[in-house]
Design an enzyme around this catalytic site. Structure first.
Site, PDB file in Angstrom:
ATOM      1  N   ASN A   8       0.838  -1.190   0.000  1.00 18.95           N
ATOM      2  CA  ASN A   8       0.000   0.000   0.000  1.00 18.95           C
ATOM      3  C   ASN A   8       0.878   1.246   0.000  1.00 18.95           C
ATOM      4  OD1 ASN A   8       0.464  -0.118   3.087  1.00 18.95           O
ATOM      5  ND2 ASN A   8      -0.889  -1.864   2.721  1.00 18.95           N
TER       6      ASN A   8
ATOM      7  N   SER B  59      -8.341  -0.627   0.198  1.00 14.36           N
ATOM      8  CA  SER B  59      -8.013  -1.985   0.645  1.00 14.36           C
ATOM      9  C   SER B  59      -8.394  -3.024  -0.404  1.00 14.36           C
ATOM     10  CB  SER B  59      -8.760  -2.290   1.950  1.00 14.36           C
ATOM     11  OG  SER B  59      -8.521  -3.615   2.372  1.00 14.36           O
TER      12      SER B  59
ATOM     13  N   GLU C  64      -3.629  -0.963   6.632  1.00 15.72           N
ATOM     14  CA  GLU C  64      -2.464  -0.435   7.339  1.00 15.72           C
ATOM     15  C   GLU C  64      -2.450   1.090   7.366  1.00 15.72           C
ATOM     16  OE1 GLU C  64      -0.431  -3.125   5.107  1.00 15.72           O
ATOM     17  OE2 GLU C  64      -0.677  -4.590   6.701  1.00 15.72           O
TER      18      GLU C  64
END
Length: 213
Positions: A26, A42, A73
Site C-alpha cells: 500500500n 483496501s 495499514e
C-alpha cells in the site's frame, strides 16, 4: 496538484517494479499544504483503481473524501507521518529478498555504498504483529525511527521519503542491498561499512551530491 492521480501512478509504478504482487502492499502521500493524506483502498487491484477509489484522511484518521475502505495499514501510514514531519510518502512493499530477512527477523547492515548513502545504518526489523493492527503500526514507527526504511517481521518492508521519488529510491536500494547481502552470505560473511563512513556518505548524498543551485 492532483494527488489522487499521482497516487494511482505510484501504484502502477510499484506493481510494475516487481516490489509486490497482486493487491498486497500500500502507498500513501501527504499534501504538504493541507496536511491531508491520500491512501490506497483496501484489496483492490492496482490497475483498476480510479480517482474515486482513493481515500483521503487527515493526520488523525478522520475521513475527508472517498467511500472505499482504506488500506488496512492506514494507521501505520498516518502514525509514521505524525511522527515524521519530514516524510510525505510511505511505500509498503512485499519484495522477495527483503522479506527473506523479515522472515529471519534479522536486521540488514549497510554492506554496500548505496545502502550507506540512502538507507544509513542497519535497516531494523520489527517485532511481529498482525497486519493492520495497532501493534504493527507502533512496531513500524519504533523500528523506523528517523531512518528511511524498516522491515515488518514475516510481512514485508516500509520505505519513506520526503516525496514519492525518494521513497521509491529507498525501496529499490533496500531490495538491491537485501539481494546482494543474501548472495554474499551464501559464500561467506559480509563485512558492514564502518559507522563513521556510513555517517559521512549519508550526509554527503543528502547535502553535497549532485547538481545544486
Amino acid at each position: 496538484m492532483n494527488y489522487k492521480r499521482f497516487l494511482i501512478d505510484a501504484c502502477l509504478r510499484m506493481i510494475g517494479s516487481g516490489l509486490t504482487v497482486e493487491t498486497w502492499g500500500n502507498i500513501s502521500v501527504r499534501d504538504p499544504e493541507t496536511g491531508y493524506v491520500y491512501l490506497t483502498p483496501s484489496g483492490m487491484p492496482y490497475d483498476t483503481i480510479v480517482e474515486d477509489d482513493i481515500v483521503v484522511m487527515d493526520i488523525d484518521g478522520n475521513r475527508i473524501e472517498g467511500e472505499r475502505k482504506p488500506t488496512i495499514e492506514h494507521a501505520m501510514h498516518l502514525g509514521i507521518m505524525r511522527n515524521r514531519p519530514d516524510v510525505n510518502a510511505v511505500v509498503h512493499t512485499h519484495p522477495v529478498y527483503s522479506q527473506v530477512f523479515a522472515l529471519l527477523h534479522e536486521n540488514i547492515p549497510p554492506v554496500i555504498d548505496e545502502a550507506a548513502q540512502i538507507l544509513g545504518d542497519e535497516v531494523r526489523v520489527t517485532e511481529y504483529a498482525l497486519p493492520g493492527s495497532p501493534e504493527m503500526a507502533e512496531n513500524a514507527i519504533k523500528a523506523l525511527g528517523n531512518d528511511a526504511a524498516c522491515l515488518l517481521a514475516n510481512h514485508g518492508a516500509v520505505a519513506v521519503g520526503k516525496d514519492m521519488d525518494a521513497a521509491f529510491r529507498v525501496c529499490t536500494i533496500l531490495e538491491m542491498t537485501s539481494q546482494i547481502y543474501y548472495m554474499a552470505r551464501c559464500i561467506g560473511e559480509p563485512k558492514a561499512i564502518d559507522a563513521d563512513k556510513v555517517a559521512f556518505m549519508k550526509d554527503f548524498v543528502a547535502n553535497h551530491y549532485g547538481q545544486r543551485d
